[in-house]
Design an enzyme around this catalytic site. Structure first.
Site, mmCIF file in Angstrom:
data_model
loop_
_atom_site.group_PDB
_atom_site.id
_atom_site.type_symbol
_atom_site.label_atom_id
_atom_site.label_comp_id
_atom_site.label_asym_id
_atom_site.label_seq_id
_atom_site.Cartn_x
_atom_site.Cartn_y
_atom_site.Cartn_z
ATOM 1 N N GLY A 70 59.553 19.456 64.538
ATOM 2 C CA GLY A 70 60.946 19.044 64.638
ATOM 3 C C GLY A 70 61.844 20.228 64.372
ATOM 4 O O GLY A 70 61.381 21.363 64.225
ATOM 5 N N PHE A 92 63.553 20.912 61.713
ATOM 6 C CA PHE A 92 63.424 21.442 60.360
ATOM 7 C C PHE A 92 62.048 21.199 59.761
ATOM 8 O O PHE A 92 61.847 21.398 58.574
ATOM 9 C CB PHE A 92 64.484 20.810 59.445
ATOM 10 C CG PHE A 92 65.882 20.914 59.961
ATOM 11 C CD1 PHE A 92 66.589 22.107 59.847
ATOM 12 C CD2 PHE A 92 66.494 19.840 60.587
ATOM 13 C CE1 PHE A 92 67.874 22.217 60.323
ATOM 14 C CE2 PHE A 92 67.780 19.938 61.064
ATOM 15 C CZ PHE A 92 68.487 21.133 60.942
ATOM 16 N N SER A 93 61.120 20.748 60.583
ATOM 17 C CA SER A 93 59.844 20.330 60.004
ATOM 18 C C SER A 93 58.705 20.493 60.991
ATOM 19 O O SER A 93 58.899 20.707 62.184
ATOM 20 C CB SER A 93 59.934 18.862 59.578
ATOM 21 O OG SER A 93 60.120 18.033 60.723
ATOM 22 N N GLN A 94 57.509 20.362 60.452
ATOM 23 C CA GLN A 94 56.303 20.225 61.259
ATOM 24 C C GLN A 94 55.490 19.074 60.683
ATOM 25 O O GLN A 94 55.576 18.784 59.487
ATOM 26 C CB GLN A 94 55.493 21.512 61.271
ATOM 27 C CG GLN A 94 55.133 22.056 59.910
ATOM 28 C CD GLN A 94 54.363 23.366 60.003
ATOM 29 O OE1 GLN A 94 53.621 23.600 60.945
ATOM 30 N NE2 GLN A 94 54.538 24.223 59.001
ATOM 31 N N VAL A 95 54.752 18.400 61.544
ATOM 32 C CA VAL A 95 53.959 17.254 61.104
ATOM 33 C C VAL A 95 52.489 17.564 61.337
ATOM 34 O O VAL A 95 52.088 17.938 62.443
ATOM 35 C CB VAL A 95 54.354 15.974 61.853
ATOM 36 C CG1 VAL A 95 53.533 14.780 61.336
ATOM 37 C CG2 VAL A 95 55.835 15.692 61.689
ATOM 38 N N LYS A 106 54.648 15.168 56.935
ATOM 39 C CA LYS A 106 55.826 15.872 57.434
ATOM 40 C C LYS A 106 56.186 16.953 56.417
ATOM 41 O O LYS A 106 56.477 16.659 55.262
ATOM 42 C CB LYS A 106 56.990 14.889 57.607
ATOM 43 C CG LYS A 106 58.228 15.479 58.249
ATOM 44 C CD LYS A 106 59.252 14.379 58.501
ATOM 45 C CE LYS A 106 60.489 14.890 59.202
ATOM 46 N NZ LYS A 106 61.456 13.796 59.477
ATOM 47 N N ASP A 131 68.932 6.242 65.280
ATOM 48 C CA ASP A 131 68.231 7.088 66.239
ATOM 49 C C ASP A 131 67.124 6.306 66.929
ATOM 50 O O ASP A 131 66.032 6.829 67.179
ATOM 51 C CB ASP A 131 67.661 8.332 65.543
ATOM 52 C CG ASP A 131 67.307 9.444 66.532
ATOM 53 O OD1 ASP A 131 67.843 9.431 67.666
ATOM 54 O OD2 ASP A 131 66.508 10.320 66.174
#
Length: 421
Positions: free
Chosen positions: A69, A71-74, A89, A182
């Protein structure tokens, strides 16, 4: 602070409690699974190396990446005590501004309040000096968006089942005054051929039905007209509009409002013109028209959508029992069956009542709570028959020669439910 001190700090909620004096340490063969794991996380060189390399965090071994994402990775993880697969996450706290930090706090808060078969579950939050890890339910069925993009529109019979589950999830959210903001096909996931999960609460907020909001959130193609008018809006109506867009996409394979730029898309949505294919059934057409109303108050409510003729005879799963480490007694003053079983399973792992008391009040920020939630959620899914459904799907897939997915063993309770956020 040294690297080792950082690791110790990150695991303080169990290291400080379960360290033992060497002279009193029982033989290796007498250690419970919980005691052995706690010891290894503090002293085992292999574990410490995995932590340093980002291959382990607290009770979770981290495996392959599932998605990324802004601001992130999963990544996929495996809980060391229960062997349950989870989605983790991972957010870099050093890159989060104040606005993003507020959104993250809301995301965690929202997921803490939701207990529904069609909503991705939050198990645990693990925080280190530099990163925050949200440990969630894991599913491998992929996004609704990808399924439709790759295979085309859904038959109405299939779309009804999917949409009914999404509606049940949204009704549960709104009953808890949580606005998703969302809702879109990219945030609806398959946890099995017929099992649907709504996830990604990164833009969610708490709002009363009579309370207005003013922050533009979500994806422009799903945005309600009022979001483009620089006015305050009511959250429930915005979610309902997005549901109408999602339904249209499900049964047609295309979006009702399309444009090359956001500016042009804004004009198209505000103009309100779209066409409905005549091949759709009359009830389906009516439901779409009744939801995609320009004036928010004219849109069908969640309750009215659920009662609509198009969704007749569909199942709308009910909320699950809330789970926490505080005793939830039934009318006779006893623990519910799943909670009794969960506590028995904790004891088998070596987690006793003292450990549970020390986790009290920490909610998701406790490895004990995380373990308890994983076990209890597994029991709840088993009670609802989800493992039987998944096993039937796997058997059917194997009979047809499709061996691309490993089978699920309902006897040992290993879950293949997941999310890719």
């Amino acid at each position: 602070m040294s690297a080792r001190q950082s690791r110790v700090s990150a695991m303080s909620d169990f290291n400080s409690t379960y360290s033992e004096n060497d002279e009193n340490k029982p033989p290796e063969k007498r250690l419970t699974a919980f005691e052995k794991l706690s010891r290894d996380l503090s002293n085992d060189q292999k574990c410490l190396k995995e932590i340093t390399l980002g291959k382990r965090i607290a009770f979770y071994r981290i495996r392959g990446q599932l998605g990324t994402g802004n601001f992130s990775q999963v990544k996929m993880g495996i809980h060391a005590l229960t062997r349950e697969k989870v989605a983790i996450k991972i957010l870099d706290k050093t890159k989060l501004d104040q606005k993003t930090q507020r959104l993250l706090s809301r995301e965690i808060s929202s997921m803490e309040k939701l207990h529904h078969p069609n909503v991705i579950r939050l198990y645990e939050v693990v925080e280190t000096l530099a990163k925050l890890h949200m440990v969630m339910e894991y599913a491998n069925g992929g996004e609704l968006f990808n399924k439709i993009s790759n295979e085309g529109k859904l038959p109405e019979s299939e779309a009804k089942s999917v949409f009914a589950q999404v509606m049940a999830a949204v009704q549960h959210m709104h009953e808890h005054q949580i606005i998703h903001r969302d809702l879109k096909a990219e945030n609806v996931f398959y946890a099995g051929t017929k099992l649907i999960k709504v996830g990604d609460f990164g833009f969610s907020t708490v709002s009363r039905p009579d309370q207005t909001l003013n922050t533009f959130c979500g994806s422009p193609p799903y945005a309600a007209p009022e979001l483009f008018k620089d006015e305050s809006y009511y959250g429930t109506y915005v979610d309902i509009w997005a549901l109408g867009i999602m339904l249209y996409f499900m049964v047609t394979g295309i979006m009702p409002f399309r444009a090359e730029t956001v500016g042009k898309l804004k004009k198209v949505i505000l103009d309100g013109y779209y066409s409905i294919p005549m091949y759709l059934s009359e009830p389906c057409q009516d439901l779409i028209k009744s939801v995609l109303q320009q004036t928010p108050i004219d849109r069908l409510t969640v309750g009215k959508i659920i009662e609509h003729k198009w969704l007749e005879n569909q199942e709308f799963p009910e909320a699950l029992e809330e789970y926490n480490l505080n005793p939830a007694l039934d009318d006779n003053g006893n623990l519910k069956d799943e909670e009794v079983q969960a506590r028995n399973m904790l004891r088998e792992l070596g987690i006793n009542q003292d450990h549970i008391k020390q986790a009290h009040g920490k909610e998701s920020r406790s490895c004990i709570t995380g373990t308890y939630r994983i076990i209890l959620h597994r029991l709840q899914k088993k009670k609802l028959g989800y493992y039987d459904i998944l096993e039937q799907e796997q058997n059917h897939s194997s009979q047809n020669g499709n061996s691309g997915t490993k089978s699920t063993n309902s006897k040992n309770g290993k879950s293949k439910l997941c999310t890719i956020l």
